[in-house]
Design a protein around this motif. Structure first.
Motif, PDB file in Angstrom:
ATOM      1  N   PRO A 109       0.881  -1.239  -0.077  1.00  0.00           N
ATOM      2  CA  PRO A 109       0.017   0.040   0.036  1.00  0.00           C
ATOM      3  C   PRO A 109       0.767   1.338   0.150  1.00  0.00           C
ATOM      4  N   PHE A 110       1.917   1.383   0.781  1.00  0.00           N
ATOM      5  CA  PHE A 110       2.992   2.146   0.622  1.00  0.00           C
ATOM      6  C   PHE A 110       3.431   2.520  -0.589  1.00  0.00           C
ATOM      7  N   ALA A 111       3.793   1.419  -1.357  1.00  0.00           N
ATOM      8  CA  ALA A 111       4.238   1.797  -2.437  1.00  0.00           C
ATOM      9  C   ALA A 111       3.492   2.285  -3.653  1.00  0.00           C
ATOM     10  N   ILE A 112       2.236   1.969  -3.515  1.00  0.00           N
ATOM     11  CA  ILE A 112       1.085   2.456  -4.479  1.00  0.00           C
ATOM     12  C   ILE A 112       1.009   3.954  -4.046  1.00  0.00           C
ATOM     13  N   PHE A 113       1.067   4.198  -2.719  1.00  0.00           N
ATOM     14  CA  PHE A 113       0.660   6.017  -2.134  1.00  0.00           C
ATOM     15  C   PHE A 113       1.875   6.553  -2.919  1.00  0.00           C
ATOM     16  N   LEU A 114       3.075   6.076  -2.736  1.00  0.00           N
ATOM     17  CA  LEU A 114       4.160   6.813  -3.476  1.00  0.00           C
ATOM     18  C   LEU A 114       3.997   7.012  -5.128  1.00  0.00           C
ATOM     19  N   LEU A 115       3.777   5.992  -5.368  1.00  0.00           N
ATOM     20  CA  LEU A 115       3.383   6.216  -7.125  1.00  0.00           C
ATOM     21  C   LEU A 115       2.319   7.384  -7.286  1.00  0.00           C
ATOM     22  N   LEU A 116       1.186   7.151  -6.624  1.00  0.00           N
ATOM     23  CA  LEU A 116       0.118   8.044  -6.604  1.00  0.00           C
ATOM     24  C   LEU A 116       0.594   9.687  -6.439  1.00  0.00           C
ATOM     25  N   LEU A 117       1.506   9.843  -5.423  1.00  0.00           N
ATOM     26  CA  LEU A 117       2.044  10.909  -5.281  1.00  0.00           C
ATOM     27  C   LEU A 117       2.889  11.531  -6.514  1.00  0.00           C
ATOM     28  N   SER A 118       3.674  10.595  -6.796  1.00  0.00           N
ATOM     29  CA  SER A 118       4.560  10.917  -7.978  1.00  0.00           C
ATOM     30  C   SER A 118       3.584  11.262  -9.476  1.00  0.00           C
ATOM     31  N   ALA A 119       2.535  10.827  -9.485  1.00  0.00           N
ATOM     32  CA  ALA A 119       1.820  10.868 -10.592  1.00  0.00           C
ATOM     33  C   ALA A 119       0.996  12.217 -10.417  1.00  0.00           C
ATOM     34  N   ILE A 120       0.557  12.571  -9.059  1.00  0.00           N
ATOM     35  CA  ILE A 120      -0.083  13.963  -9.047  1.00  0.00           C
ATOM     36  C   ILE A 120       0.884  15.096  -9.045  1.00  0.00           C
ATOM     37  N   PHE A 121       2.044  14.873  -8.707  1.00  0.00           N
ATOM     38  CA  PHE A 121       2.941  16.038  -8.889  1.00  0.00           C
ATOM     39  C   PHE A 121       3.416  16.234 -10.097  1.00  0.00           C
ATOM     40  N   PHE A 122       3.883  14.909 -10.951  1.00  0.00           N
ATOM     41  CA  PHE A 122       4.011  15.144 -12.333  1.00  0.00           C
ATOM     42  C   PHE A 122       3.132  15.791 -13.106  1.00  0.00           C
ATOM     43  N   ALA A 123       1.953  15.371 -12.874  1.00  0.00           N
ATOM     44  CA  ALA A 123       0.555  16.244 -13.682  1.00  0.00           C
ATOM     45  C   ALA A 123       0.704  17.282 -13.347  1.00  0.00           C
ATOM     46  N   GLY A 124       0.801  17.694 -12.069  1.00  0.00           N
ATOM     47  CA  GLY A 124       0.735  19.046 -11.570  1.00  0.00           C
ATOM     48  C   GLY A 124       1.841  20.026 -12.476  1.00  0.00           C
ATOM     49  N   PHE A 125       3.034  19.609 -12.263  1.00  0.00           N
ATOM     50  CA  PHE A 125       4.111  20.427 -12.937  1.00  0.00           C
ATOM     51  C   PHE A 125       3.834  20.448 -14.324  1.00  0.00           C
ATOM     52  N   LEU A 126       3.167  19.433 -14.957  1.00  0.00           N
ATOM     53  CA  LEU A 126       3.181  19.274 -16.596  1.00  0.00           C
ATOM     54  C   LEU A 126       1.965  20.156 -16.842  1.00  0.00           C
ATOM     55  N   SER A 127       1.013  20.150 -16.229  1.00  0.00           N
ATOM     56  CA  SER A 127      -0.118  20.980 -16.315  1.00  0.00           C
ATOM     57  C   SER A 127       0.197  22.443 -16.415  1.00  0.00           C
ATOM     58  N   ILE A 128       1.153  22.958 -15.465  1.00  0.00           N
ATOM     59  CA  ILE A 128       1.450  24.161 -15.366  1.00  0.00           C
ATOM     60  C   ILE A 128       2.294  24.610 -16.698  1.00  0.00           C
ATOM     61  N   ALA A 129       3.065  23.555 -17.070  1.00  0.00           N
ATOM     62  CA  ALA A 129       3.764  23.745 -18.339  1.00  0.00           C
ATOM     63  C   ALA A 129       2.981  24.089 -19.600  1.00  0.00           C
ATOM     64  N   LEU A 130       2.034  23.156 -19.626  1.00  0.00           N
ATOM     65  CA  LEU A 130       0.891  23.176 -20.697  1.00  0.00           C
ATOM     66  C   LEU A 130       0.026  24.267 -20.664  1.00  0.00           C
ATOM     67  N   LEU A 131      -0.210  24.925 -19.409  1.00  0.00           N
ATOM     68  CA  LEU A 131      -0.998  26.202 -19.365  1.00  0.00           C
ATOM     69  C   LEU A 131      -0.234  27.474 -19.717  1.00  0.00           C
ATOM     70  N   ARG A 132       1.241  27.387 -19.558  1.00  0.00           N
ATOM     71  CA  ARG A 132       1.980  28.437 -19.900  1.00  0.00           C
ATOM     72  C   ARG A 132       2.065  28.306 -21.442  1.00  0.00           C
ATOM     73  N   ARG A 133       1.976  27.207 -22.054  1.00  0.00           N
ATOM     74  CA  ARG A 133       2.049  27.035 -23.475  1.00  0.00           C
ATOM     75  C   ARG A 133       0.663  27.474 -23.985  1.00  0.00           C
ATOM     76  N   VAL A 134      -0.589  27.158 -23.323  1.00  0.00           N
ATOM     77  CA  VAL A 134      -1.851  27.567 -23.844  1.00  0.00           C
ATOM     78  C   VAL A 134      -1.633  29.292 -24.055  1.00  0.00           C
ATOM     79  N   ASN A 135      -1.365  29.878 -23.008  1.00  0.00           N
ATOM     80  CA  ASN A 135      -1.343  31.350 -22.979  1.00  0.00           C
ATOM     81  C   ASN A 135      -0.452  31.832 -24.048  1.00  0.00           C
ATOM     82  N   ASP A 136       0.679  31.272 -24.349  1.00  0.00           N
ATOM     83  CA  ASP A 136       1.851  31.673 -25.152  1.00  0.00           C
ATOM     84  C   ASP A 136       1.094  31.615 -26.580  1.00  0.00           C
ATOM     85  N   ALA A 137       0.398  30.489 -26.652  1.00  0.00           N
ATOM     86  CA  ALA A 137      -0.099  30.314 -28.184  1.00  0.00           C
ATOM     87  C   ALA A 137      -1.584  30.913 -28.154  1.00  0.00           C
TER      88      ALA A 137
END
Length: 201
Positions: A109-137
């Motif tokens: 369960p702890f392994a899954i929890f860490l993977l979930l955290l990784s997915a959330i933070f990854f998606a969050g940072f990537l979303s910021i980059a995408l929104l910056r690209r949306v604004n630029d375009a």
């Protein structure tokens, strides 16, 4: 600035690619390391301690039985200790697979929890980059929403790849990651500095 959490800073197509590659490498490494630690390092350590405890328990019990059985006779303590040690090791070896399985189940369960955290933070940072690209375009809000949905699909696949690989499910779920990439692919073909141009007008 290529790497930034400021949504007002524009991001070029090259910048988006750099962000995508960088974040993929970083969070993929985090996921693999954390999953390996939780499913291998910690369980192996815990299983080793449990096996030692089993061996010691059986060894003590065997020695006590041999000592009790030798009452009134000459007791060869050295031979008894050796026999007890052998019995203990045999018991530990016999239970090794079960003990290791239980240790893995304990930390799963702890392994899954860490993977979930990784997915959330990854998606969050990537979303910021995408929104910056949306604004630029100067892309539409709908395109931005679709891109963020793609970011979560892609990030989740990358973050959970160690788990999927462990269970031979990578090929089954690979389309999720590919679809995620496809959803924000249009942003790579949009123009640059469009948001700045619109503001100027």
């Amino acid at each position: 600035m290529t790497f930034s959490l400021d949504l007002t800073k524009p991001l070029s197509r090259v910048g988006l690619i750099l962000n995508l590659v960088f974040l993929t490498v970083v969070f993929s490494a985090i996921s693999w390391l954390s999953f390996g630690f939780m499913t291998n390092t910690l369980p192996t350590s815990g299983a080793h301690e449990a096996e030692q405890a089993i061996a010691q328990k059986v060894q003590d019990e065997t020695f006590s039985k041999l000592k009790s059985a030798a009452k009134g006779k000459v007791f060869d303590e050295k031979a008894a200790i050796e026999e007890a040690r052998t019995k203990g090791l045999e018991a530990a070896t016999k239970e090794a697979k079960k003990v290791h399985h239980e240790a893995v189940e304990l930390w799963a369960p702890f392994a899954i929890f860490l993977l979930l955290l990784s997915a959330i933070f990854f998606a969050g940072f990537l979303s910021i980059a995408l929104l910056r690209r949306v604004n630029d375009a100067a892309a539409s809000a709908l395109l931005g929403f679709i891109a963020i949905a793609g970011a979560f699909a892609y990030a989740t696949f990358v973050a959970f790849e160690p788990f999927l690989t462990h269970h031979d499910l990578t090929k089954t779920w690979a389309p999720a990651g590919i679809i995620g990439l496809v959803l924000f692919l249009p942003l790579f073909f949009k123009g640059e500095n469009q948001g700045h141009t619109d503001d100027a007008h």
